[in-house]
Design an enzyme around this catalytic site. Structure first.
Site, PDB file in Angstrom:
ATOM      1  N   MET A 219      -6.876  -4.092  -2.157  1.00  0.00           N
ATOM      2  CA  MET A 219      -8.044  -3.924  -3.009  1.00  0.00           C
ATOM      3  C   MET A 219      -9.076  -4.572  -2.097  1.00  0.00           C
ATOM      4  SD  MET A 219      -7.403  -3.583  -6.825  1.00  0.00           S
ATOM      5  CE  MET A 219      -7.369  -5.285  -7.169  1.00  0.00           C
TER       6      MET A 219
ATOM      7  N   GLY B 198      -3.591 -13.708   3.426  1.00  0.00           N
ATOM      8  CA  GLY B 198      -2.422 -13.133   3.025  1.00  0.00           C
ATOM      9  C   GLY B 198      -2.315 -11.686   3.338  1.00  0.00           C
ATOM     10  N   HIS B 199      -3.371 -10.804   3.059  1.00  0.00           N
ATOM     11  CA  HIS B 199      -3.345  -9.428   3.551  1.00  0.00           C
ATOM     12  C   HIS B 199      -2.867  -9.087   4.825  1.00  0.00           C
ATOM     13  CE1 HIS B 199      -6.765  -9.243   0.205  1.00  0.00           C
ATOM     14  NE2 HIS B 199      -5.478  -8.457  -0.152  1.00  0.00           N
TER      15      HIS B 199
ATOM     16  N   GLN C  41      -6.517  -0.659 -13.220  1.00  0.00           N
ATOM     17  CA  GLN C  41      -5.905  -1.805 -13.441  1.00  0.00           C
ATOM     18  C   GLN C  41      -6.461  -3.084 -13.812  1.00  0.00           C
ATOM     19  OE1 GLN C  41      -4.662  -1.771  -9.150  1.00  0.00           O
ATOM     20  NE2 GLN C  41      -4.461  -4.138  -9.417  1.00  0.00           N
TER      21      GLN C  41
ATOM     22  N   VAL D  85       0.596 -16.445   1.295  1.00  0.00           N
ATOM     23  CA  VAL D  85       0.141 -17.239   2.375  1.00  0.00           C
ATOM     24  C   VAL D  85      -1.023 -18.274   1.723  1.00  0.00           C
ATOM     25  CG1 VAL D  85      -1.481 -17.171   4.457  1.00  0.00           C
ATOM     26  CG2 VAL D  85       0.223 -15.552   4.013  1.00  0.00           C
TER      27      VAL D  85
HETATM   28  O1  PAF Z   1      -2.233  -6.102  -5.075  1.00  0.00           O
HETATM   29  C1  PAF Z   1      -3.323  -5.379  -5.043  1.00  0.00           C
HETATM   30  O2  PAF Z   1      -3.961  -5.698  -4.228  1.00  0.00           O
HETATM   31  C2  PAF Z   1      -3.386  -4.385  -5.702  1.00  0.00           C
HETATM   32  O3  PAF Z   1      -2.776  -4.405  -7.004  1.00  0.00           O
HETATM   33  C3  PAF Z   1      -2.624  -2.883  -5.230  1.00  0.00           C
HETATM   34  C4  PAF Z   1      -1.053  -2.988  -4.836  1.00  0.00           C
HETATM   35  C5  PAF Z   1      -3.480  -2.785  -3.981  1.00  0.00           C
HETATM   36  C6  PAF Z   1      -2.941  -1.810  -6.153  1.00  0.00           C
HETATM   37  O4  PAF Z   1      -4.323  -1.542  -6.582  1.00  0.00           O
END
Ligand code: PAF
Length: 291
Positions: free
Chosen positions: A28, A34-35, A59, A174
């Protein structure tokens, strides 16, 4: 790195690479280490790496932080490029959810626990968007962080139950130098809350140590974590639970093999943080000092 917005552009871009492995990192945005660790793991494993940035409205609950969720498109683009992403997909909301969107993907049972019990509908939003993203990208592997342990379990179950032809790969959490799990939401912590939030991992590590020393009673392990978090004097705890690593059901006693997870969600000011520790894996190492 190629940046694409529409689904058609994404499919056309990926068409020549389908014979090889495609790794996918859904995010997102507001990318942190971490990403980037998900992206570099994908880079090391796959021939082509695709990442997506989409803040998924489905969500977020009505009183949650969708409107203020942090965004940084140009910073994210730089970071994704540096992490070796080949294709960055940044769709607009209207391209993802058509007018009258009426299909929800729901994973039963696993979503009754932990965050699922505190954020009604959250995981339906996650599984619906992840299903749509996987259908569009068609990756060989998709990479998810262990920090969102329940999300990882729920996505794995969806993929298994609905026969998605993808392997879900878990990547370790991380952490900052004091152990705080990296999260896009950390940026909203005040200085005092930032310092206090370090108690989460200190509590989790204390419980891990207690388990290693022979404690098997889940309630005792939970109390160790809760007491440490209470010590901060600043947290409002949603839950601290010791659950079965596969079913996410609450445990009375942990098996000696430690196939259990202690999971926490707590608010520091307006910021809700989650973290967890797996009792069958070594405790995370960190220096102990705030960055
Ligand atoms: O973990 C996230 O950043 C979100 O829940 C995801 C998996 C990208 C779904 O919107």
């Amino acid at each position: 790195m190629k940046i694409v917005h529409s689904k058609r552009e994404l499919r056309e871009t990926l068409a020549p690479y389908r014979a090889g492995s495609i790794g996918f990192v859904p995010t997102m945005g507001y990318l942190h280490d971490g990403h980037l660790s998900l992206m570099s793991t994908a880079r090391a494993r796959c021939e082509t790496v695709v990442a997506s940035i989409f803040v998924n409205p489905l969500q977020f609950g009505p009183n949650e932080d969708l409107d203020v969720y942090p965004r940084d498109t140009s910073g994210d683009t730089e970071k994704a490029r540096d992490a070796g992403v080949d294709v960055l997909w940044m769709p607009e909301s209207a391209q993802i959810y058509h007018d009258g969107h009426g299909t929800i993907v729901k994973v039963a049972h696993l979503t009754d626990h932990l965050c699922g019990a505190h954020r009604p509908g959250h995981f339906d939003g996650v599984t619906t968007i992840v299903a749509k993203l996987l259908n569009t990208v068609g990756p060989t592997y998709a990479f998810f962080g262990q920090k969102d342990y329940q999300q990882l379990a729920v996505v794995r179950r969806m993929v298994r139950d609905l026969d998605f032809p993808v392997e879900i790969a878990a990547v370790p959490t991380v952490r900052e130098s004091d152990g705080l799990a990296m999260s896009s939401r950390n940026v909203f912590l005040s200085n005092s809350d930032r310092a206090a939030a370090g108690e989460i991992i200190r509590g989790l590590c204390a419980a891990h140590e207690q388990f290693s020393a022979g404690e098997r009673r889940a309630a005792r392990l939970v109390e160790t974590v809760s007491a440490q978090i209470r010590r901060s004097g600043r947290a409002e705890v949603d839950y601290v639970e010791c659950v079965d690593a596969l079913t996410l059901e609450g445990l009375v006693e942990v098996s000696p093999q430690g196939d259990a997870v202690i999971a926490v969600a707590a608010r520091f000011g307006s910021v809700r943080l989650i973290d967890n520790i797996l009792l069958d894996q070594p405790a995370p190492a960190f220096t102990g000092s705030e960055p």
